[in-house]
Enzyme design. Sequence first.
Site, short mmCIF file in Angstrom:
data_model
loop_
_atom_site.label_atom_id
_atom_site.label_comp_id
_atom_site.label_asym_id
_atom_site.label_seq_id
_atom_site.Cartn_x
_atom_site.Cartn_y
_atom_site.Cartn_z
N LYS A 177 0.97 -1.78 -0.33
CA LYS A 177 -0.03 0.01 -0.35
C LYS A 177 0.87 1.13 0.07
O LYS A 177 0.87 2.18 0.53
CB LYS A 177 -1.10 -0.01 0.99
CG LYS A 177 -1.93 -1.05 0.75
CD LYS A 177 -2.66 -1.13 2.43
CE LYS A 177 -2.92 -0.54 3.45
NZ LYS A 177 -3.52 -0.01 4.31
N HIS A 211 0.27 3.27 -4.26
CA HIS A 211 -1.02 3.87 -4.74
C HIS A 211 -1.13 5.50 -4.21
O HIS A 211 -2.04 5.53 -3.85
CB HIS A 211 -2.71 2.72 -4.23
CG HIS A 211 -2.82 3.14 -2.78
ND1 HIS A 211 -3.77 2.85 -1.82
CD2 HIS A 211 -1.84 2.95 -1.07
CE1 HIS A 211 -3.44 2.65 -0.37
NE2 HIS A 211 -2.26 3.03 -0.19
N GLN A 248 -6.54 12.05 0.65
CA GLN A 248 -5.92 11.76 1.52
C GLN A 248 -4.01 12.22 1.12
O GLN A 248 -3.46 11.79 1.88
CB GLN A 248 -6.29 10.69 2.53
CG GLN A 248 -6.72 10.95 3.49
CD GLN A 248 -6.66 9.87 4.61
OE1 GLN A 248 -6.92 8.49 3.96
NE2 GLN A 248 -6.27 10.16 5.33
#
Length: 347
Positions: free
Chosen positions: A254, A257, A308
Amino acid sequence: MGSTEDLDYPQIIMQYSSGFLISKVMFTACELGVFDLLLESGEPLSLGAIAACLGTSTTGMERLLDACVGLKLLAVEMTQEGALYRNTEISNIYLTKSSPKSQYHIMMYYSNTVYLCWQYLTNAVREGRNQYERAFGISFKDPFGAMYRSEEEMLKFMAGQNSVWSICGRDVLAAFNLSPFTQIYDLGGGCGGALARECVSLYPNSTVTIYDLPKVVQVAKEQFVSPEERQISFHEGDFFNDSIPEAELYILSKILHDWDDDKCKQLLAKVYKACKPGGGVLLVESLLNEDKSGPLETQLYSMNMLVQTEGKERTAAEYIGLLEAAGFGVIQVKRTGKLYDAVLGRK
């Protein structure tokens, strides 16, 4: 398959529009400690007992408990003395703090941080950038500076990531046989050590070094990884600005991304240069279908990357392109059927 006339579109739209209400009911019950109280009690409790123990109004608690029953998070039994509430199995496993598979911390991170950014989703779509400035008064140019804006927030984020890997880690690490790789670096996604812990459990001949920012490493050592876990070590650094040590396998869980294509290419080029011949890189990401028609969860994650971070979710072909641009070959893709998928590139 039925015709479009068979579908109740007003009901579908209403279900979609009430999705955030469902989330907030679950988050609120977690935050107030409803599921923990019912687990610790060892027996069903009345509305009055629950409200008294948790310091809430009976009016508000009754509605919360009944909504949780409707969501199958609680079960209710009607007795002569009144309603008695207990946890369902799913709540005991995933929503209580003490469970090994607890998702409590990621729930709290979503409730108290992610939701505040999502209030400005319209602005994010218009502007094409994250919304930390509006949500928290912090510059959008440094998304991880915003995520780690306090030790409390960092702890919340790290504990949340641990929650995720406690249920998803083994799926992605077992997607390929990683036993030939004994010297492994977890770049930036190690946080609280849960993925590293799963890795050394699955591949007992391996060692995992968690490479992360100095302040993250310090908190991880103090709060999450004990010195007795000798197969797990730490390396402080910023992988964009500092060197990446040589290793056989690098795990980017992760990570890509979070960043745009140029940043991803920059990072993967550094990883390729540091990687031992015959080594590789394991990408752990949620993959979009090639036509980007789904999965819905991944599409929503991509929206979250918009509010975010600087990045997005990608298709397998897009990740393959990024790996090939860095020099990696013999690229394999494994969809796990779970939240996260795996892509392995070899040098």
